[in-house]
Design a protein around this motif. Sequence first.
Motif, PDB file in Angstrom:
ATOM      1  N   GLY A  60       0.586  -1.838  -0.027  1.00 52.47           N
ATOM      2  CA  GLY A  60      -0.214   0.137  -0.091  1.00 52.47           C
ATOM      3  C   GLY A  60       0.797   0.818  -0.317  1.00 52.47           C
ATOM      4  N   ILE A  61       1.941   1.078   0.684  1.00 51.37           N
ATOM      5  CA  ILE A  61       2.813   2.484   0.752  1.00 51.37           C
ATOM      6  C   ILE A  61       3.286   2.506   0.025  1.00 51.37           C
ATOM      7  CG2 ILE A  61       4.366   3.472   2.213  1.00 51.37           C
ATOM      8  CD1 ILE A  61       3.598   1.869   4.742  1.00 51.37           C
ATOM      9  N   LEU A  62       3.788   1.616  -0.469  1.00 51.93           N
ATOM     10  CA  LEU A  62       5.205   1.575  -1.807  1.00 51.93           C
ATOM     11  C   LEU A  62       3.972   2.147  -3.367  1.00 51.93           C
ATOM     12  CD1 LEU A  62       7.770   0.759  -3.745  1.00 51.93           C
ATOM     13  CD2 LEU A  62       7.102  -1.235  -4.237  1.00 51.93           C
ATOM     14  N   GLY A  63       2.956   1.816  -3.462  1.00 49.42           N
ATOM     15  CA  GLY A  63       2.154   2.106  -4.170  1.00 49.42           C
ATOM     16  C   GLY A  63       1.222   3.099  -4.542  1.00 49.42           C
ATOM     17  N   TYR A  64       1.139   3.908  -3.517  1.00 50.32           N
ATOM     18  CA  TYR A  64       0.622   4.797  -2.948  1.00 50.32           C
ATOM     19  C   TYR A  64      -0.077   5.508  -3.913  1.00 50.32           C
ATOM     20  CZ  TYR A  64      -2.507   8.322  -0.250  1.00 50.32           C
ATOM     21  OH  TYR A  64      -3.985   9.615  -0.478  1.00 50.32           O
ATOM     22  N   LEU A  65       2.059   6.503  -4.039  1.00 51.67           N
ATOM     23  CA  LEU A  65       1.804   8.029  -4.842  1.00 51.67           C
ATOM     24  C   LEU A  65       1.555   7.002  -6.700  1.00 51.67           C
ATOM     25  CD1 LEU A  65       4.548   9.225  -3.601  1.00 51.67           C
ATOM     26  CD2 LEU A  65       2.300  10.391  -3.281  1.00 51.67           C
ATOM     27  N   PRO A  66       2.476   5.924  -7.011  1.00 53.78           N
ATOM     28  CA  PRO A  66       1.379   6.311  -8.378  1.00 53.78           C
ATOM     29  C   PRO A  66       0.370   5.898  -8.746  1.00 53.78           C
ATOM     30  CG  PRO A  66       3.950   4.931  -7.521  1.00 53.78           C
ATOM     31  CD  PRO A  66       3.304   5.305  -5.949  1.00 53.78           C
ATOM     32  N   TYR A  67       0.037   5.183  -7.678  1.00 51.93           N
ATOM     33  CA  TYR A  67      -1.476   4.801  -7.478  1.00 51.93           C
ATOM     34  C   TYR A  67      -2.918   6.067  -8.158  1.00 51.93           C
ATOM     35  CZ  TYR A  67      -5.936   2.865  -6.743  1.00 51.93           C
ATOM     36  OH  TYR A  67      -8.424   2.585  -6.794  1.00 51.93           O
ATOM     37  N   GLN A  68      -1.761   6.945  -7.297  1.00 53.84           N
ATOM     38  CA  GLN A  68      -2.860   8.590  -7.050  1.00 53.84           C
ATOM     39  C   GLN A  68      -2.919   9.329  -9.054  1.00 53.84           C
ATOM     40  OE1 GLN A  68      -5.007   8.933  -5.179  1.00 53.84           O
ATOM     41  NE2 GLN A  68      -4.690   7.223  -3.752  1.00 53.84           N
ATOM     42  N   LEU A  69      -1.295   8.668  -9.215  1.00 51.10           N
ATOM     43  CA  LEU A  69      -0.870   9.178 -10.805  1.00 51.10           C
ATOM     44  C   LEU A  69      -1.663   8.528 -12.080  1.00 51.10           C
ATOM     45  CD1 LEU A  69       0.400  11.254 -12.575  1.00 51.10           C
ATOM     46  CD2 LEU A  69       1.988   9.689 -12.432  1.00 51.10           C
TER      47      LEU A  69
ATOM     48  N   LYS B 160      -4.901   7.155 -10.910  1.00 48.82           N
ATOM     49  CA  LYS B 160      -5.826   7.750 -10.756  1.00 48.82           C
ATOM     50  C   LYS B 160      -6.433   9.135 -11.814  1.00 48.82           C
ATOM     51  CE  LYS B 160      -8.343   6.951  -7.126  1.00 48.82           C
ATOM     52  NZ  LYS B 160      -8.634   6.910  -5.355  1.00 48.82           N
ATOM     53  N   LEU B 161      -5.933  10.367 -11.456  1.00 49.44           N
ATOM     54  CA  LEU B 161      -5.503  11.519 -12.138  1.00 49.44           C
ATOM     55  C   LEU B 161      -5.838  11.540 -13.383  1.00 49.44           C
ATOM     56  CD1 LEU B 161      -4.986  14.424 -10.783  1.00 49.44           C
ATOM     57  CD2 LEU B 161      -3.224  14.181 -11.620  1.00 49.44           C
ATOM     58  N   LEU B 162      -4.629  10.348 -13.831  1.00 47.31           N
ATOM     59  CA  LEU B 162      -4.764   9.905 -15.296  1.00 47.31           C
ATOM     60  C   LEU B 162      -5.749   9.591 -15.770  1.00 47.31           C
ATOM     61  CD1 LEU B 162      -1.292  10.046 -15.827  1.00 47.31           C
ATOM     62  CD2 LEU B 162      -2.482  11.254 -15.976  1.00 47.31           C
ATOM     63  N   GLY B 163      -6.896   8.525 -15.023  1.00 48.84           N
ATOM     64  CA  GLY B 163      -7.950   8.003 -15.253  1.00 48.84           C
ATOM     65  C   GLY B 163      -7.431   6.171 -15.865  1.00 48.84           C
ATOM     66  N   ILE B 164      -6.284   5.677 -15.264  1.00 48.87           N
ATOM     67  CA  ILE B 164      -6.006   4.429 -16.129  1.00 48.87           C
ATOM     68  C   ILE B 164      -5.688   3.441 -14.572  1.00 48.87           C
ATOM     69  CG2 ILE B 164      -4.584   5.754 -18.183  1.00 48.87           C
ATOM     70  CD1 ILE B 164      -2.162   5.488 -16.625  1.00 48.87           C
ATOM     71  N   GLN B 165      -6.159   4.097 -13.656  1.00 51.07           N
ATOM     72  CA  GLN B 165      -5.743   3.165 -12.972  1.00 51.07           C
ATOM     73  C   GLN B 165      -6.840   1.483 -12.881  1.00 51.07           C
ATOM     74  OE1 GLN B 165      -7.993   5.243 -12.664  1.00 51.07           O
ATOM     75  NE2 GLN B 165      -9.856   5.016 -12.257  1.00 51.07           N
ATOM     76  N   ASP B 166      -7.170   1.087 -14.346  1.00 49.83           N
ATOM     77  CA  ASP B 166      -7.324  -0.276 -13.945  1.00 49.83           C
ATOM     78  C   ASP B 166      -6.105  -0.447 -14.732  1.00 49.83           C
ATOM     79  OD1 ASP B 166      -9.313   0.576 -12.655  1.00 49.83           O
ATOM     80  OD2 ASP B 166     -11.396  -0.224 -14.085  1.00 49.83           O
ATOM     81  N   ARG B 167      -6.031  -0.074 -15.098  1.00 45.42           N
ATOM     82  CA  ARG B 167      -4.812  -0.899 -15.995  1.00 45.42           C
ATOM     83  C   ARG B 167      -3.344  -1.174 -15.382  1.00 45.42           C
ATOM     84  NH1 ARG B 167      -3.109   2.590 -20.874  1.00 45.42           N
ATOM     85  NH2 ARG B 167      -1.822   1.211 -21.875  1.00 45.42           N
ATOM     86  N   PHE B 168      -3.245  -0.673 -14.639  1.00 46.18           N
ATOM     87  CA  PHE B 168      -2.399  -1.821 -12.907  1.00 46.18           C
ATOM     88  C   PHE B 168      -3.110  -1.832 -11.804  1.00 46.18           C
ATOM     89  CE2 PHE B 168      -0.719   1.986 -15.618  1.00 46.18           C
ATOM     90  CZ  PHE B 168       0.701   1.797 -15.869  1.00 46.18           C
ATOM     91  N   ILE B 169      -3.462  -3.711 -12.072  1.00 47.13           N
ATOM     92  CA  ILE B 169      -4.534  -4.514 -11.393  1.00 47.13           C
ATOM     93  C   ILE B 169      -4.161  -4.254 -10.180  1.00 47.13           C
ATOM     94  CG2 ILE B 169      -5.646  -5.937 -11.202  1.00 47.13           C
ATOM     95  CD1 ILE B 169      -5.941  -6.041 -14.273  1.00 47.13           C
ATOM     96  N   ASN B 170      -2.419  -4.643  -9.928  1.00 49.55           N
ATOM     97  CA  ASN B 170      -1.892  -5.188  -8.936  1.00 49.55           C
ATOM     98  C   ASN B 170      -1.154  -3.643  -8.186  1.00 49.55           C
ATOM     99  OD1 ASN B 170      -1.024  -8.458  -9.414  1.00 49.55           O
ATOM    100  ND2 ASN B 170      -0.166  -7.213 -11.510  1.00 49.55           N
ATOM    101  N   VAL B 171      -1.506  -3.160  -8.687  1.00 47.03           N
ATOM    102  CA  VAL B 171      -1.400  -1.335  -7.465  1.00 47.03           C
ATOM    103  C   VAL B 171      -2.498  -1.079  -7.031  1.00 47.03           C
ATOM    104  CG1 VAL B 171      -0.628   1.419  -7.579  1.00 47.03           C
ATOM    105  CG2 VAL B 171       0.736  -0.373  -9.445  1.00 47.03           C
ATOM    106  N   MET B 172      -3.049  -1.009  -7.834  1.00 51.10           N
ATOM    107  CA  MET B 172      -4.785  -0.749  -7.358  1.00 51.10           C
ATOM    108  C   MET B 172      -5.473  -1.628  -6.582  1.00 51.10           C
ATOM    109  SD  MET B 172      -7.977  -0.365  -9.367  1.00 51.10           S
ATOM    110  CE  MET B 172      -7.909  -1.461 -10.629  1.00 51.10           C
TER     111      MET B 172
END
Length: 300
Positions: A255-264, A266-278
């Motif tokens: 959760g901590i490792l992926g938090y900032l990339p995940y927010q990015l 989400k901002l770009l609307g591509i979070q569903d393409r990074f399943i493991n990070v999400m």
Amino acid sequence: MEPERRWLRLRYIAGVMVMFASLLFSLAASKSGDSPTVQDLYESLESRMGYWLILGNTRHCGLYRKGQISPFPIAKAQRAMEEKMYMRLNLKPGSKVLDAGAGSGFVAIYMARKGLSVQAVDITPHHLADAKKNVKKHHLEDKITVDYGDYHDLDALPDASFDGIYTMETFVHADDPAKVLNNFYRLLKPGGVIVFHEADVVRLSEKFHHIMRLSHCQNTLKQGGYEKLIKDAGFINFTLEDLTEEVLPLWRFFGILGYLPYQLFKLLGIQDRFINVMAGVESWMNWGDGRYISVRAVKA
């Protein structure tokens, strides 16, 4: 002019970094769409990079002391989880077991070193290649057999041919859990055991269901579901251990490792393409919506 040139150089470097990051994101992102198969999930570059960089190419959680904060060393915790599986099987040396969803073969290798004879099956091509390579590397070809096998269809394996069957975080991918359990029941000798280290659902929110679908775990059982399903298949002596707090250090790290990339993302609307990070971030942020459990039962 010097400050201006320095600023131009910084802009150029920043632009190159953004282009590189964009390329990396586009390469790593899952292309499997809204309903990926298990093969789609594990063949994606995101999955391969994550398992290699973080988990040493081992495809399961680690087991920690309750209250532990640090997830390190991860490999030691993973061996502890494999020891937990071995102890739950409680089989004599020489017993034959089926590893249903063997991944890269590290659980099978642990079991073989404990004296068990292992038939390892998986449906993902690069898992099978990795498992065969790892078995050969550890000189365990006489203890472990690795083959393609879908646990929904194991007709090639004879009845009552195993003393034990286990899944290490793979039963959650079952399209038809009841059919898989019936297969396992047929393959076990009388008195044979099943042990599953898996997840179940405590609160099925819309977000959680969305993540489960994208990670091909849409049939993850609700709390209490394992006991009913396993008993309906004819097994007896059902036991369950809740290991949720003992896997938390690694999921907190995810959760901590992926938090900032995940927010990015989400901002770009591509979070569903990074399943493991999400999945890593959302599971940590909504800790308690699911559990990590070890279930065991015996064929009557």
